[in-house]
Design a protein around this motif. Structure first.
Motif, PDB file in Angstrom:
ATOM      1  N   VAL A 257       0.841  -1.205   0.000  1.00  0.00           N
ATOM      2  CA  VAL A 257       0.000   0.000   0.000  1.00  0.00           C
ATOM      3  C   VAL A 257       0.871   1.248   0.000  1.00  0.00           C
ATOM      4  O   VAL A 257       0.583   2.231  -0.698  1.00  0.00           O
ATOM      5  CB  VAL A 257      -0.937   0.000   1.227  1.00  0.00           C
ATOM      6  CG1 VAL A 257      -1.663   1.344   1.349  1.00  0.00           C
ATOM      7  CG2 VAL A 257      -1.943  -1.135   1.132  1.00  0.00           C
ATOM      8  N   ASN A 258       1.941   1.199   0.765  1.00  0.00           N
ATOM      9  CA  ASN A 258       2.860   2.338   0.841  1.00  0.00           C
ATOM     10  C   ASN A 258       3.495   2.622  -0.520  1.00  0.00           C
ATOM     11  O   ASN A 258       3.635   3.781  -0.934  1.00  0.00           O
ATOM     12  CB  ASN A 258       3.943   2.042   1.882  1.00  0.00           C
ATOM     13  CG  ASN A 258       4.906   3.198   2.067  1.00  0.00           C
ATOM     14  OD1 ASN A 258       4.496   4.336   2.246  1.00  0.00           O
ATOM     15  ND2 ASN A 258       6.204   2.900   2.014  1.00  0.00           N
ATOM     16  N   VAL A 260       2.261   1.759  -3.531  1.00  0.00           N
ATOM     17  CA  VAL A 260       1.230   2.212  -4.472  1.00  0.00           C
ATOM     18  C   VAL A 260       0.834   3.666  -4.217  1.00  0.00           C
ATOM     19  O   VAL A 260       0.545   4.429  -5.147  1.00  0.00           O
ATOM     20  CB  VAL A 260      -0.017   1.297  -4.379  1.00  0.00           C
ATOM     21  CG1 VAL A 260      -1.164   1.861  -5.215  1.00  0.00           C
ATOM     22  CG2 VAL A 260       0.327  -0.112  -4.839  1.00  0.00           C
ATOM     23  N   SER A 261       0.851   4.057  -2.942  1.00  0.00           N
ATOM     24  CA  SER A 261       0.403   5.410  -2.581  1.00  0.00           C
ATOM     25  C   SER A 261       1.521   6.441  -2.612  1.00  0.00           C
ATOM     26  O   SER A 261       1.347   7.554  -2.118  1.00  0.00           O
ATOM     27  CB  SER A 261      -0.222   5.385  -1.181  1.00  0.00           C
ATOM     28  OG  SER A 261       0.759   5.023  -0.210  1.00  0.00           O
ATOM     29  N   GLN A 263       4.645   6.266  -1.154  1.00  0.00           N
ATOM     30  CA  GLN A 263       5.343   6.373   0.136  1.00  0.00           C
ATOM     31  C   GLN A 263       4.560   7.181   1.180  1.00  0.00           C
ATOM     32  O   GLN A 263       5.144   7.756   2.097  1.00  0.00           O
ATOM     33  CB  GLN A 263       6.736   7.007  -0.051  1.00  0.00           C
ATOM     34  CG  GLN A 263       7.593   6.390  -1.139  1.00  0.00           C
ATOM     35  CD  GLN A 263       7.910   4.922  -0.877  1.00  0.00           C
ATOM     36  OE1 GLN A 263       8.276   4.555   0.228  1.00  0.00           O
ATOM     37  NE2 GLN A 263       7.744   4.092  -1.898  1.00  0.00           N
ATOM     38  N   SER A 264       3.247   7.189   1.065  1.00  0.00           N
ATOM     39  CA  SER A 264       2.422   7.954   2.008  1.00  0.00           C
ATOM     40  C   SER A 264       2.469   7.382   3.425  1.00  0.00           C
ATOM     41  O   SER A 264       2.220   8.093   4.401  1.00  0.00           O
ATOM     42  CB  SER A 264       0.964   7.984   1.526  1.00  0.00           C
ATOM     43  OG  SER A 264       0.866   8.610   0.267  1.00  0.00           O
TER      44      SER A 264
END
Length: 346
Positions: A257-258, A260-261, A263-264
């Motif tokens: 997820v990090n 794909v987003s 590094q959010s």
């Protein structure tokens, strides 16, 4: 004039991960030492550490990276030579060096206390500095941060925790120096309690639960922490399975997820990844003790106690007899209150 005896405060776990009664001798360690290049650790091990440190400094590695890398290197080198971790490895080094120098007519004895706890009586009951192995468990448990533990509940206390109070260890060292003056005996003493007054870790966990149920830790919001009985993993396999399902797989999902987003969630990922690595490293580090199945014989130590009682009027002032310890009373009324007062509340 009496020639003083050198006494090394060693560690009984140099015996390897044995099962059953472990004698007060150097048989197990000697077999492993013979497989090592003679005293190469004095040169080779230091050189390896310095090389790795220079390499990390050249890379401008952070202090945290340097610390973790050197810890991993220590474990790697210890296992290469047949010991479970750097602590036991360095204790073995000490015994090897003493044996080597004994050829120069250096009188010495080796005391192998297991993990040491707070004072039993001197200078006063419950005095302790810093965190011992079981103290880390107590600190995390009372704050509600520890609900599961890698431990065989039936493991005897010498292997993991409150095995012998520190003042008894000091007394045994003083007595050994006096009794063995002018001798080059090389006697090994197991100064512990697993043979004559054992305590199972199950009992220690029960005492902790009882104590903090009656006297709960109060957090920063002035709210009492409600503790529960600790769940245990009796094998590394069950521990690894739990950690994989409960932590590793969700962390992999967070990593995806990090990515794909953009590094959010980088800070969150780094935080939990660090915690997971630390937990796994600590489990591996303490595994040899937490799942240990041996009992340390103490015939030499018992003989030392007898000699002291029969030949020295001051014997009562140098008590190191574990049979006098009421473990429940000691843990509930001495060790835990002492640790809280002198370490945790400071």
């Amino acid at each position: 004039m009496a020639r003083p005896t050198t006494v090394e405060r060693a560690c009984p776990y140099v015996c390897d991960e044995k099962v059953g009664l472990i004698l007060e001798d150097s048989t197990s360690m000697s077999k492993r030492v013979k497989k090592m290049p003679r005293f190469d650790f004095e040169v080779v091990e230091k050189s390896l550490v310095n090389e790795k440190l220079n390499e990390l400094n050249t890379q401008d590695a952070s202090k945290e990276v340097i610390t973790n890398t050197l810890k991993d290197l220590g474990i790697e080198r210890a296992k290469l030579h047949g010991w479970p971790n750097p602590y036991v490895f360095t204790k073995a080094m000490g015994e090897v060096l003493l044996s080597h120098h004994s050829k120069n007519n250096l009188p010495f004895d080796i005391l192998r206390p297991p993990i040491i706890s707070s004072t039993y009586s001197e200078p006063f009951p419950g005095w302790v500095q810093g965190y011992g192995t079981v103290d880390s468990v107590i600190a995390a448990y009372c704050k509600g941060k520890l609900t599961r533990l890698l431990i065989d509940p039936m493991t005897i206390g010498d292997m993991v925790s409150l095995s012998i109070p520190v003042d008894m260890v000091v007394n045994s060292i003083i007595v050994a120096i006096v009794v063995n003056a002018n001798k080059s005996s090389g006697i090994i003493y197991h100064v512990g309690s697993s043979l004559r007054n054992p305590i199972k870790f199950y009992d220690i966990l029960s005492f902790m639960f009882k104590y903090f149920t009656k006297f709960p830790w109060v957090n920063n919001d002035e709210k009492p922490i409600v503790v529960r009985k600790i769940s245990t993993f009796k094998t590394m396999a069950t521990f690894h399975m739990y950690m994989k399902i409960r932590h590793s797989l969700p962390l992999k999902g967070l990593k995806l997820v990090n990515k794909v987003s953009g590094q959010s969630f980088q800070d969150v990922y780094v935080k939990y990844n660090r915690k997971l690595r630390l937990a796994m490293r600590m489990a591996e580090l303490y595994r040899p003790y937490l799942l240990f199945k041996g009992i340390f014989d103490d015939n030499n130590t018992e003989e030392l106690r007898k000699i002291t009682k029969e030949g020295y009027i001051e014997a009562k002032d140098f008590n190191f007899d574990p049979t006098c310890i009421d473990w429940e009373d000691y843990i509930m009324n001495t060790h835990i209150p002492g640790f809280l007062k002198h370490v945790l509340i400071k």
